[in-house]
Enzyme design. Structure first.
Site, PDB file in Angstrom:
ATOM      1  N   LYS A 159       0.830  -1.203   0.000  1.00  0.00           N
ATOM      2  CA  LYS A 159       0.000   0.000   0.000  1.00  0.00           C
ATOM      3  C   LYS A 159       0.871   1.264   0.000  1.00  0.00           C
ATOM      4  CE  LYS A 159      -3.778  -0.214   2.290  1.00  0.00           C
ATOM      5  NZ  LYS A 159      -4.549  -0.510   3.472  1.00  0.00           N
ATOM      6  N   ARG A 170      -3.202   3.086   8.577  1.00  0.00           N
ATOM      7  CA  ARG A 170      -3.567   1.856   7.862  1.00  0.00           C
ATOM      8  C   ARG A 170      -2.390   0.893   7.772  1.00  0.00           C
ATOM      9  NH1 ARG A 170      -8.055   2.593   4.273  1.00  0.00           N
ATOM     10  NH2 ARG A 170      -8.822   4.720   4.411  1.00  0.00           N
ATOM     11  N   GLY A 181      -7.959  -7.280   4.705  1.00  0.00           N
ATOM     12  CA  GLY A 181      -8.795  -7.350   5.903  1.00  0.00           C
ATOM     13  C   GLY A 181      -8.168  -8.089   7.066  1.00  0.00           C
ATOM     14  N   MET A 198      -5.387  -7.249   8.798  1.00  0.00           N
ATOM     15  CA  MET A 198      -4.804  -6.407   9.849  1.00  0.00           C
ATOM     16  C   MET A 198      -5.673  -5.168  10.030  1.00  0.00           C
ATOM     17  SD  MET A 198      -0.804  -6.950   9.164  1.00  0.00           S
ATOM     18  CE  MET A 198      -0.948  -6.485   7.470  1.00  0.00           C
ATOM     19  N   ARG A 226      -2.982  -1.243  -6.287  1.00  0.00           N
ATOM     20  CA  ARG A 226      -2.064  -2.388  -6.291  1.00  0.00           C
ATOM     21  C   ARG A 226      -2.416  -3.223  -7.515  1.00  0.00           C
ATOM     22  NH1 ARG A 226      -5.250  -5.012  -1.217  1.00  0.00           N
ATOM     23  NH2 ARG A 226      -7.203  -5.074  -2.329  1.00  0.00           N
ATOM     24  N   HIS A 230     -15.471  -8.277   0.328  1.00  0.00           N
ATOM     25  CA  HIS A 230     -14.509  -9.160   0.980  1.00  0.00           C
ATOM     26  C   HIS A 230     -14.648 -10.594   0.469  1.00  0.00           C
ATOM     27  CE1 HIS A 230     -13.231 -11.829   4.284  1.00  0.00           C
ATOM     28  NE2 HIS A 230     -12.242 -10.968   4.391  1.00  0.00           N
ATOM     29  N   ARG A 260       0.189 -48.398 -12.783  1.00  0.00           N
ATOM     30  CA  ARG A 260       0.190 -49.192 -11.540  1.00  0.00           C
ATOM     31  C   ARG A 260      -0.545 -50.485 -11.832  1.00  0.00           C
ATOM     32  NH1 ARG A 260      -0.764 -43.727  -9.251  1.00  0.00           N
ATOM     33  NH2 ARG A 260       0.610 -43.405  -7.476  1.00  0.00           N
ATOM     34  N   ARG A 307       4.879 -50.524 -14.177  1.00  0.00           N
ATOM     35  CA  ARG A 307       5.520 -50.861 -12.907  1.00  0.00           C
ATOM     36  C   ARG A 307       5.105 -52.269 -12.503  1.00  0.00           C
ATOM     37  NH1 ARG A 307       4.096 -47.496  -7.664  1.00  0.00           N
ATOM     38  NH2 ARG A 307       2.178 -48.697  -7.747  1.00  0.00           N
ATOM     39  N   GLU A 316      11.891 -44.698  -4.050  1.00  0.00           N
ATOM     40  CA  GLU A 316      10.804 -44.332  -3.144  1.00  0.00           C
ATOM     41  C   GLU A 316      11.088 -44.751  -1.704  1.00  0.00           C
ATOM     42  OE1 GLU A 316       7.137 -46.074  -4.560  1.00  0.00           O
ATOM     43  OE2 GLU A 316       8.142 -47.923  -5.142  1.00  0.00           O
ATOM     44  N   SER A 347      12.695 -43.493 -11.476  1.00  0.00           N
ATOM     45  CA  SER A 347      11.437 -42.754 -11.363  1.00  0.00           C
ATOM     46  C   SER A 347      11.201 -42.515  -9.871  1.00  0.00           C
ATOM     47  CB  SER A 347      10.290 -43.541 -11.984  1.00  0.00           C
ATOM     48  OG  SER A 347       9.108 -42.795 -11.862  1.00  0.00           O
ATOM     49  N   GLY A 364       9.281 -42.029  -6.761  1.00  0.00           N
ATOM     50  CA  GLY A 364       7.941 -42.226  -6.190  1.00  0.00           C
ATOM     51  C   GLY A 364       7.871 -41.382  -4.930  1.00  0.00           C
ATOM     52  N   THR A 365       7.543 -40.133  -5.121  1.00  0.00           N
ATOM     53  CA  THR A 365       7.649 -39.195  -3.991  1.00  0.00           C
ATOM     54  C   THR A 365       6.556 -39.411  -2.950  1.00  0.00           C
ATOM     55  OG1 THR A 365       6.526 -37.607  -5.410  1.00  0.00           O
ATOM     56  CG2 THR A 365       8.925 -37.388  -5.196  1.00  0.00           C
ATOM     57  N   ASN A 366       5.533 -40.190  -3.288  1.00  0.00           N
ATOM     58  CA  ASN A 366       4.519 -40.482  -2.257  1.00  0.00           C
ATOM     59  C   ASN A 366       5.148 -41.350  -1.169  1.00  0.00           C
ATOM     60  OD1 ASN A 366       2.784 -39.280  -4.092  1.00  0.00           O
ATOM     61  ND2 ASN A 366       2.095 -41.234  -4.943  1.00  0.00           N
ATOM     62  N   ASP A 367       5.720 -42.468  -1.608  1.00  0.00           N
ATOM     63  CA  ASP A 367       6.343 -43.348  -0.618  1.00  0.00           C
ATOM     64  C   ASP A 367       7.623 -42.745  -0.074  1.00  0.00           C
ATOM     65  OD1 ASP A 367       4.792 -45.655  -0.050  1.00  0.00           O
ATOM     66  OD2 ASP A 367       5.049 -46.277  -2.131  1.00  0.00           O
ATOM     67  N   CYS A 388       7.000 -39.776 -10.561  1.00  0.00           N
ATOM     68  CA  CYS A 388       5.643 -40.260 -10.788  1.00  0.00           C
ATOM     69  C   CYS A 388       4.782 -40.162  -9.535  1.00  0.00           C
ATOM     70  CB  CYS A 388       5.642 -41.675 -11.342  1.00  0.00           C
ATOM     71  SG  CYS A 388       6.375 -42.859 -10.212  1.00  0.00           S
ATOM     72  N   TYR A 416      11.454 -35.800 -16.723  1.00  0.00           N
ATOM     73  CA  TYR A 416      10.034 -35.908 -17.045  1.00  0.00           C
ATOM     74  C   TYR A 416       9.195 -35.948 -15.775  1.00  0.00           C
ATOM     75  CZ  TYR A 416       9.790 -41.041 -16.314  1.00  0.00           C
ATOM     76  OH  TYR A 416       9.807 -42.300 -15.787  1.00  0.00           O
TER      77      TYR A 416
HETATM   78  C1  PEP Z   1       4.909 -43.257  -5.095  1.00  0.00           C
HETATM   79  O1  PEP Z   1       5.126 -43.892  -4.064  1.00  0.00           O
HETATM   80  O2  PEP Z   1       5.172 -42.049  -5.225  1.00  0.00           O
HETATM   81  C2  PEP Z   1       4.280 -43.917  -6.239  1.00  0.00           C
HETATM   82  C3  PEP Z   1       4.121 -43.276  -7.380  1.00  0.00           C
HETATM   83  O3  PEP Z   1       3.796 -45.163  -6.039  1.00  0.00           O
HETATM   84  P1  PEP Z   1       2.400 -45.461  -5.312  1.00  0.00           P
HETATM   85  O4  PEP Z   1       1.725 -44.148  -5.107  1.00  0.00           O
HETATM   86  O5  PEP Z   1       1.663 -46.362  -6.201  1.00  0.00           O
HETATM   87  O6  PEP Z   1       2.855 -46.091  -4.048  1.00  0.00           O
HETATM   88 MG    MG Z   2       5.029 -46.071  -4.160  1.00  0.00          MG
END
Ligand code: PEP
Ligand code: MG
Length: 912
Positions: free
Chosen positions: A29, A98, A107, A109, A341, A457, A589, A641, A773, A792, A794-797, A860, A880
């Protein structure tokens, strides 16, 4: 006394001495006010107390020693400039105080208006500008000061005002007489004394000083903290405080206040859009307490002022090269610009404005790409209602934030949050929203307000959060206390009733309607599947937003250096992914091919009960499925996989089976089959299946599963080859921790591929990969890379095992509480934890490539479709991304943005 000469000191900067680049110090501001002053716009005089002052105050827990002196100096200069003095009844200076942080926190602060009024000044003001005006201004000061500086509950003031309106038999504050406002003001002061033992200080310098400190304090308030956590704004920034000469929009019919945008912030249409209220202050416009009129009404009433305003809007847009929002006040026929702004906008408007600015020669396509993001694209690809015809809306309001959503009606934020926490979809209905409703707004699928315009708002916040929102629903009467609403046609809506809300048209429907993909999503599919030449006419016909979306996605494709694939294991998903631009499958999968009735096959094979028959069935159906997905991805890589079933998802529930057997036994009807099954399931039962017999471990225990799957895949590929297609199968091994596990699995894969290929006489190159993973896989990446063509991630695990927390249970058991308490800013399962998991990814990338420079590197896990994570992953060197089909366009767009950002670090969006 000699007039002070220096206008700039360490903690205070006069508007005339700042500019738009000084946002870190002056806040958004303050920098806007300084820049507008520089551009020659009619900005009231004032100065900014910097964020440095706020940070020093918050760090030390007391005011920096130099601040009081600097404030006094700046105030003296301001007084000289205005020819008025704080507290001087003859020529009083009134100022607003202000907040204004680096990033807009609408809104969240505090603001205190009319600082400088006291008993002496109000009496003089009553003579010069009328008693009603004077007492209304004074009561606002006591109310805001009481709430903000003295910390009194705002509702106590509101209740007193309500009582006075009721006693006077009027419905708005505007109708209260001077006498009544005087009484209210006195009552407010009694309230202050009763609640805190303090009154409004009669020394206006003390008012100013304490107001500044109270605004600093508001940075640490709950509301502001929650907002920062949600918006990923750093806790350390602090807020600036702007002290601005008051101008009054509530001085009669030639006065008023408004909020406007240089273009329509909901649709992006290149026409100024705004709300205006005659005889009102800015707060009245924003809080939706009165029905606003639009700018064309201002044009009719005050053509010269309207033309002047439009002129300033053009100046601002030229300067900022973007949509701006502007707050303005008209005081007795004179226009003042109070704030500007770069404006918040809907996702649709973001795309349209970015492309329009390209066509207007203001920015190039690279910059346009940086003006949109994956969240906005996802919002645009968000659904609409399936059946558009035959549904008369029950109410209609302003289309404040697009999208379509259904849910059950709730009438306050706590209920919205509580119901949403137990998994309900809710639509929040409020007469208007305030900052206190933000939690409810976030929890709801859609928000409806009876009052308020497109700048209210609710509208601004909902648009910012990508929530469907309809505001200003005429004839909607909401009774929050009774938890009911009467719709314009007279229908009584109760808490829990189902509603459907269309934020794109402003229509509200009774009941739940079916929600479907957007026209944008359909258009993307149409473009991807048609030849470039054929797509041009389609683009030309599409509406401007859809056209802009296509254009920016195409530009992102041109710029990005990584490829984007889909996670898919069915023909339908593979085709959908390809239509949305996927350049292959990064994760099929295979266990998903064995869900439903087919689950029993895994049980048969794993437990050894009818293993041969189970394997034959798995091989046969896998072959059919593989043919379909390889066919759908003809010519593109398809990473299959090997089976990775968490075993508990495929075996019958042990407790259920035990109960059944016990019941049979008690009835004397022991069933041998049940008993046998129970024994087998007991044998394979695991206490912690997510860390149990999964992935490569299962393949080691039942190697026939590898051979059956690989045989099916290789045969499917050979069959397609023979039909003249170009299948590109790849195989990867899941949940590997050790190179020995990998080697054993790969040996089976290679042998089986060789056997099928040898039999067929066809050539088939099947690249092999390993999923990273588990932390140990990342830590031993150099060795794993000796055996594979690609990694690859496997960022979930990898997240689950790095954090040691369950991906299935963490959210409900404690992650939500962590976020609520601010322990964690975000959920590591949705946005990559760069510090921990990201570090493992980088390590594996570096060490993997040291072993094998041409190693393929993909991701993945879910993070491959999350905008913030995509940037982190690409920065780690992956080449990728593979995500669920609906997120493929988001990944394409963000990968393009990442590439552009890399080339133009100077124009990188600010990190918070
Ligand atoms: C993971 O673990 O990131 C993965 C892609 O495998 P899944 O989700 O099937 O365990
Ligand atoms: Mg996995």
């Amino acid at each position: 006394m000699t007039a002070p000469t220096a206008s700039r000191t360490g903690f205070v900067v006069a508007f005339a001495d700042g500019d738009g680049t000084m946002v870190d110090s002056l806040g958004g501001k303050g920098a806007g006010l300084a820049q507008m002053t520089r551009l020659g716009l009619p900005v009231p005089a004032g100065f900014t107390v910097t964020t440095e002052a706020c940070r020093a105050y918050l760090a030390a827990g007391r005011e920096p020693p130099l601040l009081a002196g600097e404030l006094a100096t700046a105030l003296a200069l301001l007084e000289e400039r205005c020819g008025r003095r704080l507290g001087d009844p003859a020529r009083p200076l009134l100022v607003s105080v202000r907040s204004g942080a680096r990033f807009s926190m609408p809104g969240m602060m505090e603001t205190i208006l009319n600082v400088g009024l006291n008993d002496a000044v109000v009496a003089a003001l009553a003579v010069s500008r009328g008693a009603r005006f004077a007492w209304d201004s004074y009561r606002r000061l006591v109310q805001m000061y009481g709430r903000t500086v003295l910390g009194i509950e705002g509702d106590l003031f509101e209740a007193r005002l309500r009582a006075e309106r009721a006693a006077a038999g009027v419905s708005t504050d505007q109708e209260l007489s001077a006498g009544r406002l005087e009484v209210v003001t006195r009552d407010f002061r009694v309230l202050c004394r009763e609640q805190t033992g303090e009154d409004l200080p009669q020394d206006p310098h003390e008012q100013l000083h304490r107001s500044v400190l109270a605004v600093f304090e508001s940075w640490t308030g709950d509301r502001a903290r929650r907002y920062r956590v949600h918006e990923h704004i750093s806790e350390d920034l602090g807020t600036a405080v702007n002290i601005v000469q008051m101008v009054f929009g509530n001085g009669g019919p030639r006065s008023g206040s408004g909020v406007c945008f240089t273009r329509n912030p909901a649709t992006g249409e290149p026409v100024p859009y705004g709300d205006y209220l005659v005889d009102a202050q800015g707060e009245d416009v924003v809080n939706g307490s009165r029905q606003t009129m639009d700018l064309t009404t201002l044009a009719a009433r005050e053509p010269a002022l309207h033309a002047e305003l439009c002129d300033h809007l053009r100046t601002l847009e030229r300067h900022y090269r973007d949509l701006c929002d502007v707050e303005f006040t008209i005081e007795d026929g004179r226009l003042w610009i109070l704030q500007t702004r770069v404006g918040k906008r809907s996702a649709a408007a973001a795309f349209r404005i970015a492309c329009d600015l390209v066509d207007e020669g203001v920015i190039d396509l690279d910059e346009a790409l940086l003006r949109v993001d994956g969240h906005q694209l996802a919002a645009l690809l968000h659904p609409g209602f399936a059946d558009s015809a035959g549904h008369p809306p029950a109410a209609h309001g302003l289309a404040a934030s697009p999208g379509a959503a259904t849910g059950r009606a709730v009438f306050d934020a706590p209920t919205a949050m509580a119901w949403a926490a137990r998994g309900e979809q809710v639509v929040l209905l409020r007469p208007e929203t305030s900052a206190d409703d933000v939690g409810g707004l976030l929890a709801a699928t859609a928000v409806i307000t009876a009052r308020g315009g497109l700048t209210s708002h609710a509208a601004v916040v909902a648009r910012g959060f990508g929530k469907t929102c309809v505001t200003g629903v005429e004839g909607l009467d909401i009774d929050s206390a009774a938890r009911t609403a009467v719709l314009p046609g007279g229908h009584l809506l109760a808490e829990g009733d189902a509603l459907s809300v269309d934020g794109t048209t402003g229509d509200i429907f009774l009941g739940s309607r079916q929600v479907v993909a957007s026209a944008g999503a359909l258009a993307i599919r149409a473009w991807t599947t048609s030849a470039p030449s054929a797509s041009a006419p389609y683009l030309a016909e599409a509406d401007p937003v859809v056209r802009a979306m296509g254009r920016l996605l195409a530009h992102a494709d041109l710029r990005r250096t990584c490829t984007v694939r889909a996670n898919a294991e069915t023909f339908h998903d593979a085709r959908a992914g390809r239509e949305l631009g996927a350049e292959g499958i990064g994760l099929a999968r295979t266990e998903h091919m064995l869900l439903g009735d087919r689950r029993v096959l895994v049980e048969q094979v794993v437990t050894g009960d009818e293993r041969e028959a189970g394997l034959r069935s798995i091989e046969a159906l896998a072959r059919t499925e593989f043919e379909q997905i390889l066919g759908a991805m003809d010519g593109l890589p398809t990473v299959v996989r090997l089976l990775d079933p968490p075993l508990h998802e495929f075996l019958p529930d042990l407790v259920e089976l035990e109960v059944r057997a016990a019941v049979d036994r008690a009835a004397g009807t022991v069933d041998d089959a049940v008993e046998r099954r129970l024994a087998l399931v007991r044998r394979w039962h695991e206490q912690n299946p997510m860390l149990g017999l999964r992935g490569v471990r299962l393949l080691a225990v039942v190697p026939e599963l590898v051979t059956a799957q690989v045989r099916a895949l290789a045969q499917a590929a050979v069959a397609l080859r023979e039909r003249g297609l170009d299948p590109r199968p790849e195989v990867m091994v899941p949940l590997v921790a050790d190179v020995g596990e990998l080697e054993a699995a790969l040996a089976s894969v290679r042998a089986e591929v060789a056997a099928v290929v040898g039999d067929s006489g066809t050539e088939l190159d099947v690249p092999l990969g390993v999923m990273i993973e588990l932390p140990r896989a990342a830590l031993t990446a150099a060795r794993l890379a000796e055996h594979v063509d690609f990694f690859s991630f496997g960022t979930n695990d990898l997240t689950q095992t790095t954090w040691g927390m369950s991906r299935d249970d963490a959210e409900t058991s404690f992650l939500a509480a962590y976020r609520g308490a601010g322990t964690l800013a975000s959920d590591p399962f949705s946005t990559l934890d760069d510090e921990g998991v990201g570090r493992l990814v980088r390590l594996a990338v570096t060490e993997g490539r040291l072993t094998r420079p041409d190693l393929g590197l993909g991701v993945c896990g879910e993070h491959a479709g999350d905008p913030a994570s995509i940037h982190l992953l690409l920065a780690s060197g992956v080449d990728y991304l593979s995500c669920s089909p609906p997120r493929v366009p988001v990944a394409r767009l963000e990968a393009g943005r990442y590439a552009v950002l890399g080339q133009s670090a100077a124009t990188a969006p600010e990190t918070r």
